[in-house]
Design an enzyme around this catalytic site. Structure first.
Site, short mmCIF file in Angstrom:
data_model
loop_
_atom_site.label_atom_id
_atom_site.label_comp_id
_atom_site.label_asym_id
_atom_site.label_seq_id
_atom_site.Cartn_x
_atom_site.Cartn_y
_atom_site.Cartn_z
N LYS A 13 -5.14 4.45 4.93
CA LYS A 13 -5.47 5.88 5.03
C LYS A 13 -6.60 6.27 4.07
O LYS A 13 -7.53 6.95 4.46
CB LYS A 13 -4.25 6.75 4.67
CG LYS A 13 -3.12 6.67 5.66
CD LYS A 13 -2.06 7.73 5.40
CE LYS A 13 -1.41 7.62 4.03
NZ LYS A 13 -0.65 6.38 3.82
N ARG A 88 4.32 14.77 3.95
CA ARG A 88 5.03 13.51 3.76
C ARG A 88 6.47 13.60 4.28
O ARG A 88 7.19 12.63 4.25
CB ARG A 88 5.07 13.29 2.26
CG ARG A 88 4.93 11.96 1.62
CD ARG A 88 3.73 11.17 1.89
NE ARG A 88 3.65 10.05 0.98
CZ ARG A 88 2.56 9.68 0.35
NH1 ARG A 88 1.44 10.33 0.53
NH2 ARG A 88 2.58 8.63 -0.42
N ARG A 127 -4.40 -5.00 -3.62
CA ARG A 127 -5.37 -3.91 -3.70
C ARG A 127 -5.89 -3.68 -5.12
O ARG A 127 -5.14 -3.71 -6.08
CB ARG A 127 -4.69 -2.63 -3.19
CG ARG A 127 -5.53 -1.40 -3.28
CD ARG A 127 -5.00 -0.32 -2.40
NE ARG A 127 -3.81 0.33 -2.93
CZ ARG A 127 -3.26 1.40 -2.38
NH1 ARG A 127 -3.77 1.90 -1.26
NH2 ARG A 127 -2.21 1.97 -2.92
N ARG A 160 -3.29 -0.20 -9.07
CA ARG A 160 -2.46 0.99 -9.24
C ARG A 160 -1.09 0.59 -9.78
O ARG A 160 -0.54 -0.42 -9.38
CB ARG A 160 -2.29 1.69 -7.89
CG ARG A 160 -3.17 2.90 -7.74
CD ARG A 160 -3.16 3.44 -6.35
NE ARG A 160 -1.86 3.90 -5.88
CZ ARG A 160 -1.67 4.57 -4.74
NH1 ARG A 160 -2.72 4.85 -3.97
NH2 ARG A 160 -0.48 4.95 -4.36
N ARG A 171 8.38 2.59 -1.73
CA ARG A 171 7.47 3.50 -1.00
C ARG A 171 7.59 3.30 0.50
O ARG A 171 7.53 4.26 1.28
CB ARG A 171 6.02 3.28 -1.48
CG ARG A 171 5.78 3.85 -2.87
CD ARG A 171 4.60 3.21 -3.57
NE ARG A 171 3.33 3.46 -2.92
CZ ARG A 171 2.27 2.67 -3.03
NH1 ARG A 171 2.32 1.57 -3.77
NH2 ARG A 171 1.15 2.98 -2.42
P1 AMP Z 1 -0.47 7.92 -2.19
O1 AMP Z 1 -1.70 7.81 -3.02
O2 AMP Z 1 -0.64 8.82 -0.98
O3 AMP Z 1 0.10 6.56 -1.82
O4 AMP Z 1 0.65 8.64 -3.08
C1 AMP Z 1 1.08 8.07 -4.30
C2 AMP Z 1 2.36 8.76 -4.75
O5 AMP Z 1 2.12 10.16 -4.97
C3 AMP Z 1 3.52 8.73 -3.76
O6 AMP Z 1 4.26 7.52 -3.84
C4 AMP Z 1 4.33 9.96 -4.20
O7 AMP Z 1 5.07 9.67 -5.38
C5 AMP Z 1 3.24 10.94 -4.57
N1 AMP Z 1 2.83 11.78 -3.44
C6 AMP Z 1 1.62 11.79 -2.82
N2 AMP Z 1 1.60 12.69 -1.83
C7 AMP Z 1 2.83 13.29 -1.81
C8 AMP Z 1 3.44 14.30 -1.02
N3 AMP Z 1 2.77 14.89 0.00
N4 AMP Z 1 4.72 14.63 -1.29
C9 AMP Z 1 5.41 14.06 -2.31
N5 AMP Z 1 4.90 13.09 -3.09
C10 AMP Z 1 3.62 12.71 -2.85
#
Ligand code: AMP
Length: 212
Positions: A13, A88, A127, A160, A171
Site C-alpha cells: 500500500k 482499519r 523491508r 521498522r 498485525r
Molecule cells: P501502517 O504503517 O499502516 O502499517 O500502520 C502501522 C501501525 O499504526 C499499525 O499497526 C497500527 O498500530 C497503527 N495504525 C495505523 N493506522 C491505523 C488506524 N487507521 N487505526 C488504528 N491504528 C492504526
C-alpha cells in the site's frame, strides 16, 4: 478524486500510495506515517499511540479519527486524497462516511491490493525504509547487512520496529479480524476494485491506474 487503499500489511500500500498520489496529484494521507512521526517527536498523541504501534494492535479509534478529521479539513485535501491505512475497521469506515457526508464529499474508489499472507510476511521481514525520502526497499538476508544507505538519496535505511516476526503475525491477525470485513463493506457500496498485488511495482501501479 478520493481514494481509499486497502490491503494486508505487506500488500504494498505505502509504495503504491506514493506513486499513485504523485501521478493523480492528490495528497497521500498515511495514518501509519503520521503516527510514526508523532511517536518520534514524542508528542502527547505519539505517547498515546506508541504502545499500540509497537505491539501491532490498533490505536484507539478516537485518536485516529482526530488525525483524519484534521487531514481531511486541511486545504489541500478537500479536492481529493488517497487514504492509506485508514479506515482499519468498520467503525472507522462508518465515521469516515459520516464525516464525508457532512462535508458534502464522496469517495470515488476503494482499491484493494491482494497478496497472500506468506508473501506479506516475506515482504515485511525484508523491508527497509529510507528515513530521508521514505522510499521502501526489500533486501534478502545476505544483502541487508551491506546496504545501509538509500540507493536514490543516500539517506539512512532503517527496519521498522514493528517489522519483526512476532509483531508481523499480530498485525496480520488484526488485519484478518478487523480490517478484512471492509472488503465486503465497500463491495456492497459498489466502490471496490481488487488489484493483484503480485508483480513489479510498475505493473501494479499500471493495474491500479487502469481501473481508476
Ligand atoms: P501502517 O504503517 O499502516 O502499517 O500502520 C502501522 C501501525 O499504526 C499499525 O499497526 C497500527 O498500530 C497503527 N495504525 C495505523 N493506522 C491505523 C488506524 N487507521 N487505526 C488504528 N491504528 C492504526
Amino acid at each position: 478524486m478520493r481514494i481509499v487503499l486497502l490491503g494486508a500489511p505487506g500488500a504494498g500500500k505505502g509504495t503504491q500510495a506514493e506513486k499513485i498520489s504523485e501521478i493523480v496529484k492528490i495528497p497521500h494521507i498515511s495514518t501509519g506515517d503520521i503516527l510514526r512521526s508523532e511517536i518520534k517527536r514524542g508528542t502527547p498523541l505519539g505517547k498515546k499511540a506508541d504502545e499500540y504501534v509497537r505491539k501491532g494492535t490498533l490505536v484507539p479509534d478516537e485518536v485516529i479519527i482526530e488525525i483524519i478529521r484534521g487531514e481531511i479539513n486541511r486545504g489541500g485535501s478537500k479536492d481529493g486524497f488517497l487514504l492509506d491505512g485508514f479506515p482499519r475497521n468498520l467503525k472507522q469506515a462508518a465515521i469516515l462516511s459520516n464525516m464525508m457526508n457532512e462535508l458534502g464529499l464522496k469517495l470515488n474508489k476503494v482499491v484493494n491490493i491482494v497478496v497472500n499472507s506468506d508473501e506479506a510476511v516475506k515482504r515485511l521481514s525484508s523491508r527497509r525504509i529510507c528515513i530521508n525520502c521514505k522510499r521502501i526497499y526489500r533486501f534478502n538476508n545476505s544483502q541487508s547487512g551491506n546496504i545501509n544507505r538509500c540507493p536514490k538519496c543516500g539517506g539512512k535505511l532503517i527496519k521498522r520496529k514493528d517489522d519483526n516476526i512476532d509483531v508481523i503475525k499480530k498485525r496480520l491477525e488484526i488485519y484478518e479480524s478487523e480490517t478484512k470485513p471492509l472488503i465486503n463493506y465497500y463491495r456492497d457500496k459498489g466502490l471496490l476494485i481488487n488489484i493483484n498485488g503480485t508483480g513489479t511495482e510498475q505493473e501494479i501501479t499500471e493495474r491500479i491506474l487502469k481501473q481508476l
